[in-house]
Design a protein around this motif. Structure first.
Motif, short mmCIF file in Angstrom:
data_model
loop_
_atom_site.label_atom_id
_atom_site.label_comp_id
_atom_site.label_asym_id
_atom_site.label_seq_id
_atom_site.Cartn_x
_atom_site.Cartn_y
_atom_site.Cartn_z
N PRO A 60 0.98 -1.00 -0.12
CA PRO A 60 0.05 0.10 -0.09
C PRO A 60 0.96 1.30 -0.10
O PRO A 60 1.82 1.52 0.71
N ILE A 61 0.36 2.18 -0.76
CA ILE A 61 1.09 3.35 -0.84
C ILE A 61 0.38 4.21 0.36
O ILE A 61 -0.96 4.37 0.63
N GLY A 62 1.39 5.10 1.27
CA GLY A 62 0.92 5.69 2.36
C GLY A 62 1.25 7.27 2.23
O GLY A 62 2.01 7.65 1.26
N VAL A 63 0.43 8.30 2.55
CA VAL A 63 0.40 9.63 2.74
C VAL A 63 1.35 10.06 3.97
O VAL A 63 0.89 9.83 5.07
N TYR A 64 2.63 10.65 3.75
CA TYR A 64 3.49 11.08 4.76
C TYR A 64 3.46 12.35 4.89
O TYR A 64 3.44 13.23 3.98
N SER A 65 3.66 12.97 6.29
CA SER A 65 4.03 14.41 6.44
C SER A 65 4.61 14.61 7.66
O SER A 65 4.49 13.96 8.65
N LYS A 66 5.67 15.40 7.71
CA LYS A 66 6.37 15.84 9.11
C LYS A 66 5.84 17.01 9.52
O LYS A 66 6.05 17.41 10.73
N LYS A 67 4.88 17.66 8.68
CA LYS A 67 4.57 18.87 9.31
C LYS A 67 2.78 18.88 9.95
O LYS A 67 2.41 19.62 10.51
N GLU A 122 11.51 17.31 5.02
CA GLU A 122 10.23 18.05 5.48
C GLU A 122 9.98 19.09 4.16
O GLU A 122 9.47 20.04 4.19
N GLU A 123 10.12 18.27 3.05
CA GLU A 123 10.02 19.22 1.80
C GLU A 123 8.11 19.02 1.45
O GLU A 123 7.83 17.75 1.43
N GLY A 124 7.79 19.79 0.74
CA GLY A 124 6.25 19.76 0.43
C GLY A 124 5.44 19.47 1.88
O GLY A 124 6.15 19.53 2.77
N ASP A 125 4.14 19.45 1.74
CA ASP A 125 3.08 19.46 2.87
C ASP A 125 2.87 17.93 3.13
O ASP A 125 2.64 17.64 4.20
N ALA A 126 2.95 17.27 2.00
CA ALA A 126 2.62 15.68 2.17
C ALA A 126 3.26 15.03 1.00
O ALA A 126 3.42 15.35 -0.03
N VAL A 127 3.68 13.75 1.21
CA VAL A 127 4.29 12.91 0.26
C VAL A 127 3.94 11.58 0.29
O VAL A 127 3.52 10.86 1.19
N LEU A 128 3.63 11.17 -1.19
CA LEU A 128 2.86 9.54 -1.23
C LEU A 128 4.00 8.84 -1.71
O LEU A 128 4.80 8.95 -2.44
N ILE A 129 4.35 7.84 -0.68
CA ILE A 129 5.77 6.95 -0.83
C ILE A 129 5.06 5.41 -0.80
O ILE A 129 4.25 4.97 0.02
N ASN A 130 5.80 4.79 -1.86
CA ASN A 130 5.35 3.29 -1.93
C ASN A 130 5.95 2.55 -0.47
O ASN A 130 6.94 3.09 -0.24
#
Length: 274
Positions: free
Chosen positions: A114-121, A197-205
């Motif tokens: 599953p791909i997840g949505v990730y964010s440090k912010k 912490e680039e972008g507001d959210a990152v979708l990662i495999n």
């Protein structure tokens, strides 16, 4: 066979192989048959390593070629350097066949990552700001997948009647938060962009997340549902799916022993296919 992966990708040292693309793979070890399978480093390789002794019991010597990219495994399958590969999901296989004229077949689905949505912010999708930037892979084959995840979470709406596995950003018809999509990055770079912490959210495999010590179930703020069509498969040249060794490989990978291994090893972050 020597491989050189350019740019930021790592150099992969390869074995000199006598792969015969579905012909007689008899080795010097009695009646054992050599089966050469290309796999992405990480999950796919570990699953195949677990399967090696089970195939050895059937007289099959499984040789694993490890890759760090998503291009060479199909090129080497097409050339006959591999008997099969195990790294891609069905929509990617279909796009590769359409783009390059490969005559491949799906010998069997093994698992979903599953791909997840990730964010440090932000701790939830609701917190994403108006005009926020979403970083996604530059692999067009994944765009429909990530957009479908965001649609399922209520962030966007895609046009009716389209094949969502082929959806693109231009197919978004409703985007209440005015999210901006940046699709300029290799999938392997997205983990580092998240850490920076680039972008507001990152979708990662999940394969990249797990390799980096990120737990998709615990660290993501949203994750793809398990009914996803993006099943990782064993791909072969058309006609080879009926070969005895290929069928044995798929049967072993779908066995309870291997399915239990996948579920336990990655604690639900990788989902076996029945």
């Amino acid at each position: 066979m020597k491989k050189l992966v350019a740019g930021i990708l790592l150099s992969v040292s390869a074995m000199t192989l006598a792969a015969c693309g579905g012909g007689d793979n008899s080795s010097s070890n009695g009646d054992s048959k050599e089966l050469v399978v290309g796999a992405s480093n990480g999950i796919h390789t570990e699953v195949l390593e677990k399967a090696q002794p089970l195939l050895e019991e059937q007289g099959i010597d499984l040789v694993i070629e490890t890759y760090q990219d998503y291009v060479l495994p199909n090129q080497d399958l097409e050339s006959g350097d591999l008997d099969a590969n195990y790294f891609q999901h069905i929509p990617y296989l279909e796009s590769q066949m359409a783009d390059h004229g490969y005559d491949f077949a799906n010998a069997g689905g093994i698992h979903i990552e599953p791909i997840g949505v990730y964010s440090k912010k932000y701790k939830s999708l609701d917190e994403l700001p108006d005009g926020g930037t979403i970083l996604i892979s530059n692999s067009v084959a994944d765009h429909g997948r990530v957009l479908s995840i965001l649609e399922a979470e209520g962030l966007i709406t895609l046009a009716e009647g389209i094949d969502k596995t082929k959806a693109e950003v231009k197919d978004i018809v409703d985007n209440p938060k005015n999210l901006q999509f940046d699709a300029e990055y290799e999938a392997a770079l997205l983990v580092q962009m998240y850490e920076n912490e680039e972008g507001d959210a990152v979708l990662i495999n999940s394969n990249y997340a797990i390799d980096a010590g990120i737990n998709p179930l615990e660290d993501s703020i949203a994750i793809e549902k398990t009914d996803s069509p993006y099943v990782n498969i064993i791909a072969v040249q058309s006609g080879d799916e009926e070969n005895k060794e290929i069928k044995a490989l798929v049967e072993v990978l779908k066995s309870k022993e291997i399915q239990d291994f996948i579920s336990e090893e990655w604690d639900g972050s990788v989902v076996p296919v029945k």
